[in-house]
Every structure is written in structure tokens, then in C-alpha cells.
Design a protein around this motif. Sequence first.
Motif: not given
Length: 110
Positions: A1-2, A16, A23-24, A27
Motif C-alpha cells: 500500500m502507498e 491510500c 502488514t500495511t 504506515r
Amino acid sequence: MEIHTRAGSGYTVLACEGRLTMTTAGRLREAVDTAVRDGDPRVVVDLGATTFVDSSGLGALVGGLRAARTAGGDLRIAAPNDQVGSVLALTNLDRVLTPHPDVEAAARGW
């Protein structure tokens, strides 16, 4: 994910992209904490490009809401897709994290 961060007019937008999962989720927590720490406790999380959210992702959103409100602000969500909207509704979190159709609607009234 960014996560792409941009400034709105008196608020921060966190866009997002990808899957918001165990796992993301960290962030997103860090991005909200950074916005609040930098003096902008009003945060809009744009979920328009978020394809999937699990319980850890929901936890990150709720934790972000708590952090923003503790700092005197708020966290709002914008543009959730059907999967994200279904998860929010099934968990009744749509009552706390009211979905808005877009960033501008989410930021309205600040």
C-alpha cells in the motif's frame, strides 16, 4: 500500500492506494500521527484507491480517529469502495467513521 499525503485547506489528505491490511496498517498509523504531530489534527483518509481493508486496517482507522480527536481534530474517510463500505457496515464502524463520497464532502464544515 502507498500513502500519498497532500495539504487541503486547513486539513491533511492521506490517499491510500492498495490493500490496507495487517502488514500495511502501521504506515497509515504513522501518517496520521505525523499529520497530527505537525499541527494538523484534521485528517481526511481518501480510500478511493483502497482495494481491500481487514480488521487491522480498521484498527488503524479507529486509532487515527482517536489520535486526531485527542489533538482537538477529527479523522474522516472519503470515497470507500463497495468492499470497504461493506466491512464498515458489517462492523458498525460506519457509525463512527461516516463514509463521505469524496474528499471535499468529508472536509466540509471544518
